[in-house]
Design a protein around this motif. Structure first.
Motif, PDB file in Angstrom:
ATOM      1  N   GLY A 174     -12.258  -5.452   6.961  1.00 21.59           N
ATOM      2  CA  GLY A 174     -12.689  -4.217   6.812  1.00 21.59           C
ATOM      3  C   GLY A 174     -13.082  -3.648   8.236  1.00 21.59           C
ATOM      4  O   GLY A 174     -12.874  -2.450   8.337  1.00 21.59           O
ATOM      5  N   ALA A 175     -14.039  -4.214   8.796  1.00 16.67           N
ATOM      6  CA  ALA A 175     -14.840  -3.850   9.723  1.00 16.67           C
ATOM      7  C   ALA A 175     -13.791  -3.392  11.016  1.00 16.67           C
ATOM      8  O   ALA A 175     -14.045  -2.829  11.967  1.00 16.67           O
ATOM      9  CB  ALA A 175     -15.682  -4.712  10.327  1.00 16.67           C
ATOM     10  N   SER A 176     -12.536  -4.131  10.752  1.00 17.15           N
ATOM     11  CA  SER A 176     -11.659  -3.849  12.021  1.00 17.15           C
ATOM     12  C   SER A 176     -11.024  -2.402  12.189  1.00 17.15           C
ATOM     13  O   SER A 176     -10.443  -2.160  13.084  1.00 17.15           O
ATOM     14  CB  SER A 176     -10.369  -4.953  11.825  1.00 17.15           C
ATOM     15  OG  SER A 176      -9.631  -4.473  10.814  1.00 17.15           O
ATOM     16  N   VAL A 177     -11.293  -1.734  11.286  1.00 16.54           N
ATOM     17  CA  VAL A 177     -10.803  -0.247  11.475  1.00 16.54           C
ATOM     18  C   VAL A 177     -12.037   0.494  12.261  1.00 16.54           C
ATOM     19  O   VAL A 177     -11.578   1.795  12.264  1.00 16.54           O
ATOM     20  CB  VAL A 177     -10.442   0.359   9.865  1.00 16.54           C
ATOM     21  CG1 VAL A 177      -9.635  -0.627   9.271  1.00 16.54           C
ATOM     22  CG2 VAL A 177     -11.806   0.508   8.990  1.00 16.54           C
ATOM     23  N   LEU A 178     -13.146   0.034  12.207  1.00 19.24           N
ATOM     24  CA  LEU A 178     -14.217   0.740  12.980  1.00 19.24           C
ATOM     25  C   LEU A 178     -13.842   0.670  14.384  1.00 19.24           C
ATOM     26  O   LEU A 178     -14.004  -0.237  15.095  1.00 19.24           O
ATOM     27  CB  LEU A 178     -15.633   0.406  12.477  1.00 19.24           C
ATOM     28  CG  LEU A 178     -15.928   0.482  11.083  1.00 19.24           C
ATOM     29  CD1 LEU A 178     -17.062  -0.434  10.848  1.00 19.24           C
ATOM     30  CD2 LEU A 178     -16.151   1.749  10.462  1.00 19.24           C
ATOM     31  N   ARG A 179     -13.461   1.906  15.087  1.00 10.48           N
ATOM     32  CA  ARG A 179     -12.998   1.856  16.304  1.00 10.48           C
ATOM     33  C   ARG A 179     -13.947   2.707  17.378  1.00 10.48           C
ATOM     34  O   ARG A 179     -14.145   2.176  18.406  1.00 10.48           O
ATOM     35  CB  ARG A 179     -11.672   2.198  16.513  1.00 10.48           C
ATOM     36  CG  ARG A 179     -10.602   1.523  15.791  1.00 10.48           C
ATOM     37  CD  ARG A 179     -10.566  -0.213  16.259  1.00 10.48           C
ATOM     38  NE  ARG A 179      -9.901  -1.183  15.592  1.00 10.48           N
ATOM     39  CZ  ARG A 179      -8.508  -1.434  15.846  1.00 10.48           C
ATOM     40  NH1 ARG A 179      -7.990  -0.629  16.910  1.00 10.48           N
ATOM     41  NH2 ARG A 179      -7.787  -2.259  15.084  1.00 10.48           N
ATOM     42  N   ASP A 180     -14.027   3.955  16.868  1.00  9.51           N
ATOM     43  CA  ASP A 180     -14.762   5.232  17.828  1.00  9.51           C
ATOM     44  C   ASP A 180     -15.987   5.344  17.293  1.00  9.51           C
ATOM     45  O   ASP A 180     -16.368   5.258  16.110  1.00  9.51           O
ATOM     46  CB  ASP A 180     -13.773   6.025  18.289  1.00  9.51           C
ATOM     47  CG  ASP A 180     -13.351   6.948  17.168  1.00  9.51           C
ATOM     48  OD1 ASP A 180     -14.100   7.130  15.819  1.00  9.51           O
ATOM     49  OD2 ASP A 180     -12.118   7.430  17.006  1.00  9.51           O
ATOM     50  N   GLU A 181     -16.800   6.316  17.922  1.00  8.88           N
ATOM     51  CA  GLU A 181     -18.153   6.662  17.667  1.00  8.88           C
ATOM     52  C   GLU A 181     -18.118   7.528  16.372  1.00  8.88           C
ATOM     53  O   GLU A 181     -18.971   7.284  15.402  1.00  8.88           O
ATOM     54  CB  GLU A 181     -18.646   7.831  18.662  1.00  8.88           C
ATOM     55  CG  GLU A 181     -20.103   8.304  18.298  1.00  8.88           C
ATOM     56  CD  GLU A 181     -20.431   9.187  19.477  1.00  8.88           C
ATOM     57  OE1 GLU A 181     -21.362  10.292  19.086  1.00  8.88           O
ATOM     58  OE2 GLU A 181     -20.251   8.858  20.724  1.00  8.88           O
ATOM     59  N   ASP A 182     -17.172   8.304  16.096  1.00 17.12           N
ATOM     60  CA  ASP A 182     -17.018   8.820  14.795  1.00 17.12           C
ATOM     61  C   ASP A 182     -17.063   8.088  13.670  1.00 17.12           C
ATOM     62  O   ASP A 182     -17.477   8.530  12.623  1.00 17.12           O
ATOM     63  CB  ASP A 182     -15.726  10.187  14.919  1.00 17.12           C
ATOM     64  CG  ASP A 182     -16.186  11.295  15.758  1.00 17.12           C
ATOM     65  OD1 ASP A 182     -17.411  11.678  15.834  1.00 17.12           O
ATOM     66  OD2 ASP A 182     -15.089  12.135  16.207  1.00 17.12           O
ATOM     67  N   ASP A 183     -16.047   6.965  13.775  1.00 21.08           N
ATOM     68  CA  ASP A 183     -16.018   6.188  12.664  1.00 21.08           C
ATOM     69  C   ASP A 183     -17.397   5.760  12.451  1.00 21.08           C
ATOM     70  O   ASP A 183     -17.748   5.578  11.237  1.00 21.08           O
ATOM     71  CB  ASP A 183     -14.967   4.894  13.244  1.00 21.08           C
ATOM     72  CG  ASP A 183     -13.645   5.233  13.418  1.00 21.08           C
ATOM     73  OD1 ASP A 183     -13.251   6.579  13.071  1.00 21.08           O
ATOM     74  OD2 ASP A 183     -12.964   4.396  14.098  1.00 21.08           O
ATOM     75  N   PHE A 184     -18.264   5.316  13.385  1.00 18.14           N
ATOM     76  CA  PHE A 184     -19.300   4.723  12.937  1.00 18.14           C
ATOM     77  C   PHE A 184     -20.318   5.720  12.612  1.00 18.14           C
ATOM     78  O   PHE A 184     -21.254   5.641  11.524  1.00 18.14           O
ATOM     79  CB  PHE A 184     -20.095   3.947  14.121  1.00 18.14           C
ATOM     80  CG  PHE A 184     -19.367   2.659  14.579  1.00 18.14           C
ATOM     81  CD1 PHE A 184     -19.442   1.581  13.976  1.00 18.14           C
ATOM     82  CD2 PHE A 184     -18.288   2.701  15.462  1.00 18.14           C
ATOM     83  CE1 PHE A 184     -18.858   0.364  14.120  1.00 18.14           C
ATOM     84  CE2 PHE A 184     -17.509   1.504  15.829  1.00 18.14           C
ATOM     85  CZ  PHE A 184     -17.904   0.404  15.227  1.00 18.14           C
ATOM     86  N   GLN A 233     -22.012  -8.078  16.981  1.00 20.09           N
ATOM     87  CA  GLN A 233     -21.046  -9.070  17.265  1.00 20.09           C
ATOM     88  C   GLN A 233     -19.620  -8.810  16.867  1.00 20.09           C
ATOM     89  O   GLN A 233     -18.549  -9.081  17.376  1.00 20.09           O
ATOM     90  CB  GLN A 233     -21.224 -10.667  17.248  1.00 20.09           C
ATOM     91  CG  GLN A 233     -22.548 -10.828  18.182  1.00 20.09           C
ATOM     92  CD  GLN A 233     -23.722 -12.182  17.408  1.00 20.09           C
ATOM     93  OE1 GLN A 233     -24.059 -11.616  16.398  1.00 20.09           O
ATOM     94  NE2 GLN A 233     -23.602 -13.376  18.136  1.00 20.09           N
ATOM     95  N   THR A 234     -19.486  -8.364  15.580  1.00 20.63           N
ATOM     96  CA  THR A 234     -18.596  -7.805  14.966  1.00 20.63           C
ATOM     97  C   THR A 234     -17.541  -7.044  15.476  1.00 20.63           C
ATOM     98  O   THR A 234     -16.272  -6.837  15.620  1.00 20.63           O
ATOM     99  CB  THR A 234     -18.675  -7.575  13.338  1.00 20.63           C
ATOM    100  OG1 THR A 234     -19.554  -8.619  12.696  1.00 20.63           O
ATOM    101  CG2 THR A 234     -17.296  -6.914  12.562  1.00 20.63           C
ATOM    102  N   HIS A 235     -18.515  -5.967  16.257  1.00 22.12           N
ATOM    103  CA  HIS A 235     -17.691  -4.985  17.166  1.00 22.12           C
ATOM    104  C   HIS A 235     -17.507  -5.636  18.615  1.00 22.12           C
ATOM    105  O   HIS A 235     -16.516  -5.077  19.064  1.00 22.12           O
ATOM    106  CB  HIS A 235     -18.439  -3.764  16.902  1.00 22.12           C
ATOM    107  CG  HIS A 235     -18.795  -3.552  15.581  1.00 22.12           C
ATOM    108  ND1 HIS A 235     -18.057  -3.373  14.476  1.00 22.12           N
ATOM    109  CD2 HIS A 235     -20.120  -3.456  14.933  1.00 22.12           C
ATOM    110  CE1 HIS A 235     -18.604  -3.215  13.473  1.00 22.12           C
ATOM    111  NE2 HIS A 235     -19.779  -3.228  13.437  1.00 22.12           N
ATOM    112  N   THR A 236     -18.274  -6.143  19.238  1.00 22.59           N
ATOM    113  CA  THR A 236     -18.211  -6.319  20.410  1.00 22.59           C
ATOM    114  C   THR A 236     -17.205  -7.435  20.747  1.00 22.59           C
ATOM    115  O   THR A 236     -16.514  -7.356  21.812  1.00 22.59           O
ATOM    116  CB  THR A 236     -19.621  -6.864  21.096  1.00 22.59           C
ATOM    117  OG1 THR A 236     -20.046  -7.973  20.553  1.00 22.59           O
ATOM    118  CG2 THR A 236     -20.666  -5.881  21.280  1.00 22.59           C
TER     119      THR A 236
END
Length: 340
Positions: free
Chosen positions: A71-81, A107-110
């Motif tokens: 699920g976290a893989s869809v979070l990509r840009d500042e607006d998503d977060f 770490q999920t994102h980096t």
């Protein structure tokens, strides 16, 4: 003046509450997951929102984590977060959750090539807006993924250096079994040097020994979960003596098969033994309920009375990282609710 004759359900909804064990990535609702997947052309193994919901049946912690990271893989840009955080804080407003201390997993994102600058900007923009619009209080806890190495955790702490003024504490989450707290003793010691508070998941899937390790090796201020502490009488006495907070997550415990049914949950036992127990939602999108849902589930299945509910709400502020002045403010607010 005291508020009289509130039903149990109304008392839960009306009391000011703090939430201390909440993974912001775990608030990703299926609708937002699918919308962001379409926005970024991310292929998910689901065709509809209903397909996503059907996947929310877990055998254990690992089966949940597999879906959580997907699920976290869809979070990509500042607006998503920003949108992820904003949606959760709006839910807090609805539920009278006046203060939150949210965990995030850098770490999920980096590991996907997304820099601290991206998610920190999105998170803090939403937090500042909520504070300005309705006075929402919120703090961030940077959690290390315990299935990764100590070196990786150190690298994450180094990368976070420019953002430490925005971060209140460090935490430890992800797969508990086989990854004892002492694996991260040196990282937590460094975090303490940097002035960060410390929390750690222990005693959910892992044994009571993991709680001892979190206390002694990581020098934590709170234990996240901790429900297996009842298996060790000496540990129970230690937790009571220290008034060490446990951030218990009832619906999560049922969904991940820690208990088979809510009427078997040991929260009331922990509370009546004098432990500093708090109620939290953990990963509400995946586990079937936000904070008030957890309180209502306890009230529906355990012999919990209104005084228990007031105590749990009070504990949420006592166990928080708020200033003593702010704690006193909210504790006084709770005392004005008549539990009879």
């Amino acid at each position: 003046m005291p508020v009289h004759n509130l039903s149990t359900a109304n008392l839960i909804n009306s009391l000011p509450k703090a939430e201390l064990h909440l993974h912001i990535e775990g608030t990703l609702e299926p609708e937002l997951m699918m919308a962001l997947a379409a926005k970024h052309q991310v292929t998910l193994p689901y065709s509809t929102i209903d397909d996503v919901r059907l996947a929310y049946n877990f055998d254990n912690l690992q089966s949940f984590l597999d879906l959580y990271y997907l699920g976290a893989s869809v979070l990509r840009d500042e607006d998503d977060f920003y949108r992820l955080m904003w949606d959760y804080l709006c839910k807090c407003k609805e539920e009278n959750v006046v203060h939150v201390e949210m965990m995030f997993d850098p770490q999920t994102h980096t590991e996907r090539g997304i820099d601290f600058a991206v998610f920190m900007a999105g998170f803090t923009r939403a937090m500042a807006q909520a504070e300005k619009e309705w006075g929402q209080s919120s703090l961030l806890i940077m959690s290390f993924l315990r299935h990764l190495s100590e070196r990786n955790a150190f690298d994450t702490l180094t990368a976070a250096a420019p953002y430490l003024p925005m971060i209140t504490a460090v935490g430890l989450d992800s797969s508990e079994l086989g990854n004892p707290p002492e694996k991260f003793t040196r990282v937590f010691a460094k975090a303490k040097e940097l002035g960060l508070m410390r929390v750690a998941h222990a005693g959910e899937e892992g044994p009571p020994e993991y709680i001892w390790s979190a206390l002694h090796d990581l020098d934590v201020h709170r234990i996240d979960h901790g429900v297996r502490s009842v298996e060790d009488g000496a540990l129970m006495k230690e937790l009571v003596s220290r008034q060490m907070p446990l951030t218990v997550c009832p619906l999560s415990n049922i969904k991940l098969c820690v208990f088979d049914h809510m009427n078997e949950h040991n929260l009331l036992t922990l509370l009546e033994h004098g432990l500093m127990v708090t109620v939290n939602a953990d990963d509400p999108s995946y586990f079937g309920g936000y904070l008030n849902d957890n309180y209502h589930a306890l009230a529906a299945h355990l012999p919990i009375n209104k005084q228990h509910i007031k105590t749990l709400a009070s504990n949420s502020f006592k166990a928080s990282f708020l200033s003593e002045e702010k704690k006193s403010h909210w504790l006084n607010q709770i005392s004005n609710f008549d539990a009879d």
